[in-house]
Design an enzyme around this catalytic site. Sequence first.
Site, PDB file in Angstrom:
ATOM      1  N   LEU A  76       0.816  -1.218   0.000  1.00  0.00           N
ATOM      2  CA  LEU A  76       0.000   0.000   0.000  1.00  0.00           C
ATOM      3  C   LEU A  76       0.852   1.272   0.000  1.00  0.00           C
ATOM      4  CD1 LEU A  76      -2.857  -1.103   2.450  1.00  0.00           C
ATOM      5  CD2 LEU A  76      -2.710  -1.417  -0.037  1.00  0.00           C
ATOM      6  N   ASP A 127       5.371  -6.611   2.099  1.00  0.00           N
ATOM      7  CA  ASP A 127       6.383  -6.103   1.185  1.00  0.00           C
ATOM      8  C   ASP A 127       6.927  -7.265   0.342  1.00  0.00           C
ATOM      9  OD1 ASP A 127       8.880  -3.558   1.637  1.00  0.00           O
ATOM     10  OD2 ASP A 127       8.769  -5.057   0.042  1.00  0.00           O
ATOM     11  N   ALA A 184       3.980  -5.684  -8.512  1.00  0.00           N
ATOM     12  CA  ALA A 184       4.490  -4.817  -7.442  1.00  0.00           C
ATOM     13  C   ALA A 184       5.835  -4.226  -7.837  1.00  0.00           C
ATOM     14  CB  ALA A 184       4.625  -5.595  -6.137  1.00  0.00           C
ATOM     15  N   SER A 216       8.896  -3.113 -18.770  1.00  0.00           N
ATOM     16  CA  SER A 216       8.606  -1.766 -19.274  1.00  0.00           C
ATOM     17  C   SER A 216       9.396  -1.487 -20.534  1.00  0.00           C
ATOM     18  CB  SER A 216       8.972  -0.741 -18.200  1.00  0.00           C
ATOM     19  OG  SER A 216       9.024   0.551 -18.745  1.00  0.00           O
ATOM     20  N   TYR A 234      15.513   1.988 -12.383  1.00  0.00           N
ATOM     21  CA  TYR A 234      14.196   1.383 -12.629  1.00  0.00           C
ATOM     22  C   TYR A 234      14.272   0.435 -13.818  1.00  0.00           C
ATOM     23  CZ  TYR A 234       9.375   1.138 -14.428  1.00  0.00           C
ATOM     24  OH  TYR A 234       8.167   0.706 -14.924  1.00  0.00           O
ATOM     25  N   LYS A 248      14.141  -3.761 -14.058  1.00  0.00           N
ATOM     26  CA  LYS A 248      13.155  -4.461 -14.896  1.00  0.00           C
ATOM     27  C   LYS A 248      13.873  -5.477 -15.803  1.00  0.00           C
ATOM     28  CE  LYS A 248       9.163  -2.630 -13.728  1.00  0.00           C
ATOM     29  NZ  LYS A 248       8.146  -3.429 -13.019  1.00  0.00           N
ATOM     30  N   ASN A 302       2.713   2.764 -22.612  1.00  0.00           N
ATOM     31  CA  ASN A 302       2.090   3.752 -21.728  1.00  0.00           C
ATOM     32  C   ASN A 302       0.634   3.391 -21.459  1.00  0.00           C
ATOM     33  OD1 ASN A 302       4.514   5.090 -23.073  1.00  0.00           O
ATOM     34  ND2 ASN A 302       3.999   6.545 -21.441  1.00  0.00           N
ATOM     35  N   ILE A 346      -1.271  11.157 -18.863  1.00  0.00           N
ATOM     36  CA  ILE A 346      -2.725  11.265 -19.074  1.00  0.00           C
ATOM     37  C   ILE A 346      -3.436  11.466 -17.741  1.00  0.00           C
ATOM     38  CG2 ILE A 346      -4.781   9.973 -19.764  1.00  0.00           C
ATOM     39  CD1 ILE A 346      -3.284   8.956 -22.168  1.00  0.00           C
ATOM     40  N   ARG A 380       3.805   9.159 -27.639  1.00  0.00           N
ATOM     41  CA  ARG A 380       3.758   7.954 -26.847  1.00  0.00           C
ATOM     42  C   ARG A 380       2.717   6.998 -27.421  1.00  0.00           C
ATOM     43  NH1 ARG A 380       7.677  10.040 -25.325  1.00  0.00           N
ATOM     44  NH2 ARG A 380       8.530  10.243 -23.199  1.00  0.00           N
TER      45      ARG A 380
HETATM   46  P1  NAD Z   1       1.057   1.430  -9.258  1.00  0.00           P
HETATM   47  O1  NAD Z   1       2.068   2.223  -8.514  1.00  0.00           O
HETATM   48  O2  NAD Z   1      -0.362   1.880  -9.274  1.00  0.00           O
HETATM   49  O3  NAD Z   1       1.074  -0.103  -8.778  1.00  0.00           O
HETATM   50  C1  NAD Z   1       2.191  -0.671  -8.170  1.00  0.00           C
HETATM   51  C2  NAD Z   1       1.699  -1.343  -6.888  1.00  0.00           C
HETATM   52  O4  NAD Z   1       2.800  -2.008  -6.263  1.00  0.00           O
HETATM   53  C3  NAD Z   1       1.122  -0.348  -5.860  1.00  0.00           C
HETATM   54  O5  NAD Z   1      -0.129  -0.802  -5.414  1.00  0.00           O
HETATM   55  C4  NAD Z   1       2.165  -0.329  -4.747  1.00  0.00           C
HETATM   56  O6  NAD Z   1       1.585  -0.098  -3.472  1.00  0.00           O
HETATM   57  C5  NAD Z   1       2.760  -1.727  -4.869  1.00  0.00           C
HETATM   58  N1  NAD Z   1       4.139  -1.840  -4.347  1.00  0.00           N
HETATM   59  C6  NAD Z   1       5.185  -1.036  -4.621  1.00  0.00           C
HETATM   60  N2  NAD Z   1       6.288  -1.461  -3.950  1.00  0.00           N
HETATM   61  C7  NAD Z   1       5.907  -2.584  -3.248  1.00  0.00           C
HETATM   62  C8  NAD Z   1       6.582  -3.471  -2.373  1.00  0.00           C
HETATM   63  N3  NAD Z   1       7.868  -3.300  -2.070  1.00  0.00           N
HETATM   64  N4  NAD Z   1       5.872  -4.500  -1.841  1.00  0.00           N
HETATM   65  C9  NAD Z   1       4.554  -4.678  -2.138  1.00  0.00           C
HETATM   66  N5  NAD Z   1       3.854  -3.863  -2.963  1.00  0.00           N
HETATM   67  C10 NAD Z   1       4.535  -2.828  -3.509  1.00  0.00           C
HETATM   68  O7  NAD Z   1       1.620   1.344 -10.753  1.00  0.00           O
HETATM   69  P2  NAD Z   1       1.018   0.592 -12.029  1.00  0.00           P
HETATM   70  O8  NAD Z   1       0.976   1.608 -13.117  1.00  0.00           O
HETATM   71  O9  NAD Z   1      -0.196  -0.185 -11.668  1.00  0.00           O
HETATM   72  O10 NAD Z   1       2.228  -0.411 -12.376  1.00  0.00           O
HETATM   73  C11 NAD Z   1       2.109  -1.794 -12.184  1.00  0.00           C
HETATM   74  C12 NAD Z   1       3.375  -2.419 -12.772  1.00  0.00           C
HETATM   75  O11 NAD Z   1       3.458  -2.122 -14.178  1.00  0.00           O
HETATM   76  C13 NAD Z   1       4.670  -1.886 -12.149  1.00  0.00           C
HETATM   77  O12 NAD Z   1       5.601  -2.957 -12.046  1.00  0.00           O
HETATM   78  C14 NAD Z   1       5.183  -0.873 -13.188  1.00  0.00           C
HETATM   79  O13 NAD Z   1       6.599  -0.725 -13.160  1.00  0.00           O
HETATM   80  C15 NAD Z   1       4.730  -1.553 -14.475  1.00  0.00           C
HETATM   81  N6  NAD Z   1       4.602  -0.603 -15.598  1.00  0.00           N
HETATM   82  C16 NAD Z   1       3.558   0.286 -15.638  1.00  0.00           C
HETATM   83  C17 NAD Z   1       3.467   1.165 -16.734  1.00  0.00           C
HETATM   84  C18 NAD Z   1       2.294   2.121 -16.860  1.00  0.00           C
HETATM   85  O14 NAD Z   1       2.176   2.785 -17.915  1.00  0.00           O
HETATM   86  N7  NAD Z   1       1.421   2.235 -15.858  1.00  0.00           N
HETATM   87  C19 NAD Z   1       4.448   1.163 -17.754  1.00  0.00           C
HETATM   88  C20 NAD Z   1       5.490   0.245 -17.658  1.00  0.00           C
HETATM   89  C21 NAD Z   1       5.547  -0.655 -16.598  1.00  0.00           C
HETATM   90  C1  UD2 Z   2       6.727   5.809 -18.982  1.00  0.00           C
HETATM   91  C2  UD2 Z   2       6.633   5.260 -17.581  1.00  0.00           C
HETATM   92  C3  UD2 Z   2       7.992   4.961 -17.057  1.00  0.00           C
HETATM   93  C4  UD2 Z   2       8.728   4.056 -17.999  1.00  0.00           C
HETATM   94  C5  UD2 Z   2       8.710   4.639 -19.410  1.00  0.00           C
HETATM   95  C6  UD2 Z   2       9.289   3.653 -20.400  1.00  0.00           C
HETATM   96  C7  UD2 Z   2       4.812   6.005 -16.220  1.00  0.00           C
HETATM   97  C8  UD2 Z   2       4.234   7.118 -15.386  1.00  0.00           C
HETATM   98  N1  UD2 Z   2       6.005   6.290 -16.785  1.00  0.00           N
HETATM   99  O1  UD2 Z   2       7.460   7.027 -18.940  1.00  0.00           O
HETATM  100  O2  UD2 Z   2       7.826   4.283 -15.793  1.00  0.00           O
HETATM  101  O3  UD2 Z   2       8.100   2.792 -17.985  1.00  0.00           O
HETATM  102  O4  UD2 Z   2       7.384   4.904 -19.814  1.00  0.00           O
HETATM  103  O5  UD2 Z   2       9.245   4.246 -21.684  1.00  0.00           O
HETATM  104  O6  UD2 Z   2       4.259   4.947 -16.370  1.00  0.00           O
HETATM  105  N2  UD2 Z   2       4.882  15.111 -19.412  1.00  0.00           N
HETATM  106  C9  UD2 Z   2       4.558  16.472 -19.504  1.00  0.00           C
HETATM  107  N3  UD2 Z   2       3.890  17.060 -18.472  1.00  0.00           N
HETATM  108  C10 UD2 Z   2       3.533  16.369 -17.342  1.00  0.00           C
HETATM  109  C11 UD2 Z   2       3.872  14.975 -17.271  1.00  0.00           C
HETATM  110  C12 UD2 Z   2       4.539  14.370 -18.316  1.00  0.00           C
HETATM  111  O7  UD2 Z   2       4.872  17.130 -20.501  1.00  0.00           O
HETATM  112  O8  UD2 Z   2       2.925  16.972 -16.440  1.00  0.00           O
HETATM  113  C13 UD2 Z   2       5.557  14.476 -20.546  1.00  0.00           C
HETATM  114  C14 UD2 Z   2       6.852  13.778 -20.163  1.00  0.00           C
HETATM  115  O9  UD2 Z   2       7.943  14.699 -20.141  1.00  0.00           O
HETATM  116  C15 UD2 Z   2       6.979  12.775 -21.310  1.00  0.00           C
HETATM  117  C16 UD2 Z   2       5.529  12.413 -21.628  1.00  0.00           C
HETATM  118  O10 UD2 Z   2       4.727  13.448 -21.039  1.00  0.00           O
HETATM  119  O11 UD2 Z   2       7.547  13.417 -22.441  1.00  0.00           O
HETATM  120  C17 UD2 Z   2       5.103  11.075 -21.041  1.00  0.00           C
HETATM  121  O12 UD2 Z   2       5.488  11.075 -19.645  1.00  0.00           O
HETATM  122  P1  UD2 Z   2       5.063   9.793 -18.700  1.00  0.00           P
HETATM  123  O13 UD2 Z   2       5.794   9.949 -17.434  1.00  0.00           O
HETATM  124  O14 UD2 Z   2       3.584   9.657 -18.685  1.00  0.00           O
HETATM  125  O15 UD2 Z   2       5.568   8.528 -19.492  1.00  0.00           O
HETATM  126  P2  UD2 Z   2       7.043   8.156 -19.990  1.00  0.00           P
HETATM  127  O16 UD2 Z   2       6.826   7.521 -21.333  1.00  0.00           O
HETATM  128  O17 UD2 Z   2       7.958   9.285 -19.930  1.00  0.00           O
END
Ligand code: NAD
Ligand code: UD2
Length: 311
Positions: free
Chosen positions: A38, A59, A80, A123, A148, A152, A177, A193, A216
């Site tokens: 959480l 954790d 996680a 990612s 990060y 991964k 994304n 977004i 993106r």
């Molecule tokens: P999120 O932060 O909403 O979800 C991550 C969850 O993991 C959270 O609920 C957080 O509480 C939990 N968490 C973090 N550290 C933990 C720990 N040490 N132990 C237990 N729980 C832990 O983010 P999300 O967007 O839902 O991302 C989910 C997964 O997808 C992540 O691994 C993230 O790196 C990956 N990912 C997401 C995106 C995206 O666009 N959202 C892009 C690339 C990769």
């Molecule tokens: C996303 C993931 C990152 C990694 C990466 C891999 C998220 C939030 N980020 O980063 O974890 O996986 O993809 O490619 O999932 N921006 C603005 N204004 C704002 C916020 C963002 O201009 O207020 C721009 C930012 O500089 C970037 C673009 O929007 O050019 C997208 O940003 P992002 O953080 O949503 O995603 P990204 O692709 O940088």
Amino acid sequence: MSDAVAPILITGGAGFIGSHLVDALLAVGRRVRVLDNLSMGSRDNLPLDHPGLQLIVADVADAAAVSAATEGCAAVVHLAAVASVQASVDDPVGTHQSNFVGTLNVCEAMRLHGVRRVLFASSAAVYGNNGEGCAIDEQTSKAPLTPYAADKLASEHYLEFYQRQHGLEPVIFRFFNIFGPRQDPSSPYSGVISIFTQRAQQGMPIRVFGDGEQTRDFFYIGDLVDVLVQALSAPVIEPGAVNVGWSQAVSLNQLLSEIGVLLGGLPEVTYQAPRAGDIRHSRADNQRLSDRFELPTPTPLADGLRQLLGR
Ligand code: NAD
Ligand code: UD2
């Protein structure tokens, strides 16, 4: 216990992506076990009164907790992680515990308890700036630029080792994304977004880092969950990671225009210096994704935004 009744373990299941997967699995009668500390996710994202859901607040860096949570499960969806790239730059040791040690604990727990199928959230960050300006396929050379991304990629390699050595069945997804409801907008590094829609709804100024022509490959959460559910029961796991994107490049200026149409206008938008290390163009080659899964009709960006904006 047959797989049909054994629960699915979702680490990070209280977060943005995980909680939507929880909903989808409960809706088809699967039992779900969530392990989440959480730190970002919330109980509010979960139907805690659902009899098929068990929440374990722990954790993933705690090997004993991961082992106990994995025992008796049919499969694991390992989401996680500390999803903030910036947090990994600021605290590489701390985030390494969640973003790599957590994966190793999942692998060990699965080996110990004979659980084989695991979906892993990698990612597009593993590609760094490689492939920029064209569709990035899974053979694009890896260039993790941050802790990060390095965690991964290392996690991918360990999952593949456990596949060769211990018979695990990893399905490694490289998310581009992902966007949709419950994506937390509270950090300056949250998904763009989630930030743009929240600020537009609240009439707060929007900051674009750069000229807004950066692009993106946005993928709606409902479409991702469809694929994840398929991957849990796919009869055969083929080797190699899978990009998750629509191979569609959308610029921030196009995104802002769509939001403006839906809301009937935008608050002040300022254009500032690009973020250090920002990738200008990111688009997936998703041929492997479409070869291996029955892809849903892509949710149009405007429809996904409508879901977010409640319109
Ligand atoms: P999120 O932060 O909403 O979800 C991550 C969850 O993991 C959270 O609920 C957080 O509480 C939990 N968490 C973090 N550290 C933990 C720990 N040490 N132990 C237990 N729980 C832990 O983010 P999300 O967007 O839902 O991302 C989910 C997964 O997808 C992540 O691994 C993230 O790196 C990956 N990912 C997401 C995106 C995206 O666009 N959202 C892009 C690339 C990769
Ligand atoms: C996303 C993931 C990152 C990694 C990466 C891999 C998220 C939030 N980020 O980063 O974890 O996986 O993809 O490619 O999932 N921006 C603005 N204004 C704002 C916020 C963002 O201009 O207020 C721009 C930012 O500089 C970037 C673009 O929007 O050019 C997208 O940003 P992002 O953080 O949503 O995603 P990204 O692709 O940088």
